[in-house]
Design a protein around this motif. Structure first.
Motif, mmCIF file in Angstrom:
data_model
loop_
_atom_site.group_PDB
_atom_site.id
_atom_site.type_symbol
_atom_site.label_atom_id
_atom_site.label_comp_id
_atom_site.label_asym_id
_atom_site.label_seq_id
_atom_site.Cartn_x
_atom_site.Cartn_y
_atom_site.Cartn_z
ATOM 1 N N UNK A 190 -41.593 7.246 33.291
ATOM 2 C CA UNK A 190 -42.265 6.108 33.228
ATOM 3 C C UNK A 190 -43.101 5.697 34.530
ATOM 4 N N UNK A 191 -44.010 5.223 34.517
ATOM 5 C CA UNK A 191 -45.167 5.039 35.848
ATOM 6 C C UNK A 191 -44.534 3.787 36.730
ATOM 7 N N UNK A 192 -44.536 4.125 37.811
ATOM 8 C CA UNK A 192 -44.129 3.218 38.902
ATOM 9 C C UNK A 192 -45.140 2.048 39.058
ATOM 10 N N UNK A 196 -54.641 5.289 30.069
ATOM 11 C CA UNK A 196 -55.861 5.727 30.918
ATOM 12 C C UNK A 196 -55.457 6.428 32.011
ATOM 13 N N UNK A 197 -54.497 6.159 32.615
ATOM 14 C CA UNK A 197 -53.800 7.068 33.937
ATOM 15 C C UNK A 197 -53.474 8.576 33.466
ATOM 16 N N UNK A 210 -54.217 10.039 30.518
ATOM 17 C CA UNK A 210 -55.353 10.692 30.063
ATOM 18 C C UNK A 210 -56.058 11.501 31.244
ATOM 19 N N UNK A 211 -56.231 10.615 32.419
ATOM 20 C CA UNK A 211 -56.811 11.033 33.657
ATOM 21 C C UNK A 211 -56.178 12.299 34.206
ATOM 22 N N UNK A 212 -54.688 12.199 34.235
ATOM 23 C CA UNK A 212 -53.849 13.181 34.712
ATOM 24 C C UNK A 212 -54.059 14.418 33.995
ATOM 25 N N UNK A 213 -54.081 14.309 32.721
ATOM 26 C CA UNK A 213 -54.220 15.522 31.622
ATOM 27 C C UNK A 213 -55.355 16.169 31.474
ATOM 28 N N UNK A 214 -56.565 15.425 31.770
ATOM 29 C CA UNK A 214 -57.828 15.927 31.849
ATOM 30 C C UNK A 214 -58.187 16.993 33.141
ATOM 31 N N UNK A 215 -57.052 16.873 33.948
ATOM 32 C CA UNK A 215 -57.419 17.680 35.270
ATOM 33 C C UNK A 215 -56.381 19.003 35.079
ATOM 34 N N UNK A 216 -55.797 19.263 33.935
ATOM 35 C CA UNK A 216 -54.969 20.362 33.645
ATOM 36 C C UNK A 216 -56.053 21.399 33.492
ATOM 37 N N UNK A 217 -55.602 22.873 34.201
ATOM 38 C CA UNK A 217 -56.319 23.952 33.880
ATOM 39 C C UNK A 217 -55.522 25.124 33.251
ATOM 40 N N UNK A 218 -56.151 26.131 33.092
ATOM 41 C CA UNK A 218 -55.515 27.242 32.438
ATOM 42 C C UNK A 218 -54.697 27.060 31.037
ATOM 43 N N UNK A 219 -53.430 27.567 31.009
ATOM 44 C CA UNK A 219 -52.596 27.372 29.778
ATOM 45 C C UNK A 219 -52.392 25.834 29.425
ATOM 46 N N UNK A 220 -52.658 24.961 30.381
ATOM 47 C CA UNK A 220 -52.018 23.607 30.224
ATOM 48 C C UNK A 220 -53.156 22.809 29.787
ATOM 49 N N UNK A 221 -54.475 23.187 29.750
ATOM 50 C CA UNK A 221 -55.903 22.485 29.324
ATOM 51 C C UNK A 221 -55.708 22.437 27.891
ATOM 52 N N UNK A 222 -56.062 20.952 27.616
ATOM 53 C CA UNK A 222 -56.027 20.686 26.040
ATOM 54 C C UNK A 222 -56.762 19.469 25.576
ATOM 55 N N UNK A 223 -56.496 18.920 24.895
ATOM 56 C CA UNK A 223 -57.032 17.656 24.269
ATOM 57 C C UNK A 223 -56.164 16.499 23.933
ATOM 58 N N UNK A 224 -56.819 15.092 24.342
ATOM 59 C CA UNK A 224 -55.868 13.781 23.957
ATOM 60 C C UNK A 224 -56.192 13.278 22.481
ATOM 61 N N UNK A 225 -55.204 12.853 22.032
ATOM 62 C CA UNK A 225 -55.889 12.196 20.802
ATOM 63 C C UNK A 225 -55.063 10.700 20.687
ATOM 64 N N UNK A 226 -55.981 9.526 20.565
ATOM 65 C CA UNK A 226 -55.309 8.271 20.659
ATOM 66 C C UNK A 226 -54.929 8.235 18.945
ATOM 67 N N UNK A 242 -48.438 14.220 40.476
ATOM 68 C CA UNK A 242 -49.376 14.146 41.826
ATOM 69 C C UNK A 242 -50.388 13.372 41.732
ATOM 70 N N UNK A 243 -50.741 12.974 40.327
ATOM 71 C CA UNK A 243 -51.964 11.868 39.800
ATOM 72 C C UNK A 243 -51.358 10.740 39.664
ATOM 73 N N UNK A 244 -50.294 10.339 38.950
ATOM 74 C CA UNK A 244 -49.627 9.136 38.182
ATOM 75 C C UNK A 244 -48.279 9.195 38.892
ATOM 76 N N UNK A 245 -48.012 8.292 40.111
ATOM 77 C CA UNK A 245 -46.536 8.317 40.359
ATOM 78 C C UNK A 245 -45.481 7.631 39.384
#
Length: 361
Positions: free
Chosen positions: A135-137, A155-156, A158-174, A260-263
């Motif tokens: 859970x976020x602080x 939103x926070x 999704x923003x963190x997940x959008x910066x994944x690279x390599x094997x973690x890169x993917x798509x968000x579905x609301x 590192x993006x969302x505490x």
């Protein structure tokens, strides 16, 4: 002056109905019924935590649902402090973790000691899955979060997940407004989570469904993030087969990147903060689906190995379900007071012992 008694049960529709001390029928086994004494009730009945979540809402699920195991959901990190006379007893009873005890988190996969299994041993394992709840602080937990806050959290993440690279890169579905094709694919992949059960409903976790909720997964479908289910994040790593180290390494890398993006909400006593007290500490569940047809016939011996290595045995569809084809779900039992590395180690050591005995039989 003390309040009158109110019988607990399904007839209570909201906390407005909780006009007196909740009295549980004989045989109720929840920890709420054990520890919510009249003295504690009188102390907290009109109190709220720092996020304005009332004590009555934190205990309402257990008051309404008499078959609850715990019966309490924290409305925020602050609930554990403000309502500590109740929370400390539940945590000490369930986790054997006293108020003065500290929790140390450790997601360093390099510390895991799990040599690859021999081919005949690995063949017994159908799949491996490790997840953590987070859970976020700075936000209340699910019982207390507003619709606007839920969208901010999404939103926070999704923003963190959008910066994944390599094997973690993917798509968000609301979940809100999801088209049928996407929905059917997520169901087929067993990725789609549904509206919470009656226990979560009672404490307000299901409000505004499906607004502010969604799912992220990578291209390989081996990594998944649920957003705003019971906890704000459920981070999941999984794959077919027995490569436990690879699954934990992926999870650790992903969780550390998101943090590192969302505490995340965390303290040195309770570790990572979750709404259900049972998940405090690591909120980690490391599990395998494993074929143990011979050992399973010796129930006492099977359970003795599980107890020795702090793991639990479930059917493949979760708690209280049965086995299919001699396949069982084996997972770590401990959550708080041990690090994430130690809990995955529990699971590895447990299945290694079970595999050894299965081969002997």
């Amino acid at each position: 002056m003390s309040t009158p008694n109110v019988p607990c049960g399904l007839h209570l529709n909201s906390i407005d109905d909780l006009t007196g001390y909740p009295v549980f029928p004989e045989g109720t086994k929840s920890l709420l019924s054990k520890f919510n004494t009249r003295e504690i009730w009188e102390k907290y009945k009109d109190k709220r935590d720092a996020y304005n979540v009332p004590y009555k809402l934190c205990i309402f699920s257990g008051v309404k649902n008499l078959d609850s195991g715990i019966g309490v959901y924290a409305g925020s990190h602050d609930s554990y402090k403000v309502f500590s006379d109740l929370m400390d007893q539940i945590i000490a009873y369930y986790h054997k973790h006293k108020p003065e005890d500290k929790h140390v988190s450790d997601m360093d996969a390099s510390k895991l000691r799990c040599p690859p299994l021999m081919s005949d041993e690995a063949a017994m394992i159908v799949s491996t899955r490790i997840r953590v709840g987070r859970n976020l602080e700075g936000y209340p937990l699910a019982p207390g979060v507003t619709k606007e806050q839920r969208h901010e959290i999404m939103e926070k993440v999704v923003r963190a997940c959008s910066t994944f690279v390599g094997d973690l890169k993917g798509t968000f579905y609301a979940l809100e407004g999801m088209d049928e094709k996407t929905k059917n694919q997520l169901i087929a992949d067993h990725f789609l989570f549904k509206e919470g059960d009656r226990f979560l409903e009672a404490c307000g976790c299901n409000r505004d469904w499906p607004s502010g909720r969604g799912i992220f997964h990578n291209a390989d479908k081996t990594f998944l993030v649920w957003v705003n289910e019971e906890d704000q994040l459920r981070i999941i790593s999984m794959q077919k087969g027995a490569d436990i180290l690879a699954v934990f390494e992926r999870l650790s890398r992903a969780a550390n990147h998101i943090e590192s993006v969302a505490k995340f909400s965390h303290d040195e006593h309770l570790g990572y903060i979750t709404s259900c007290p049972t998940n405090l500490g690591t909120a980690l569940r490391a599990s395998v689906h494993i074929k143990l047809p011979k050992l399973a016939k010796r129930k006492d011996e099977f359970q003795a190995i599980a107890d020795k290595y702090y793991v639990q045995i479930r059917g493949i569809h979760g708690e209280h379900s049965g086995s299919v084809g001699g396949v069982y779900d084996i997972s770590n039992k401990r959550r708080l007071g041990r690090s994430e590395v130690q809990l995955v180690q529990d699971m590895y050591n447990g299945i290694k012992a079970m595999i050894t005995r299965e081969k002997e039989l």
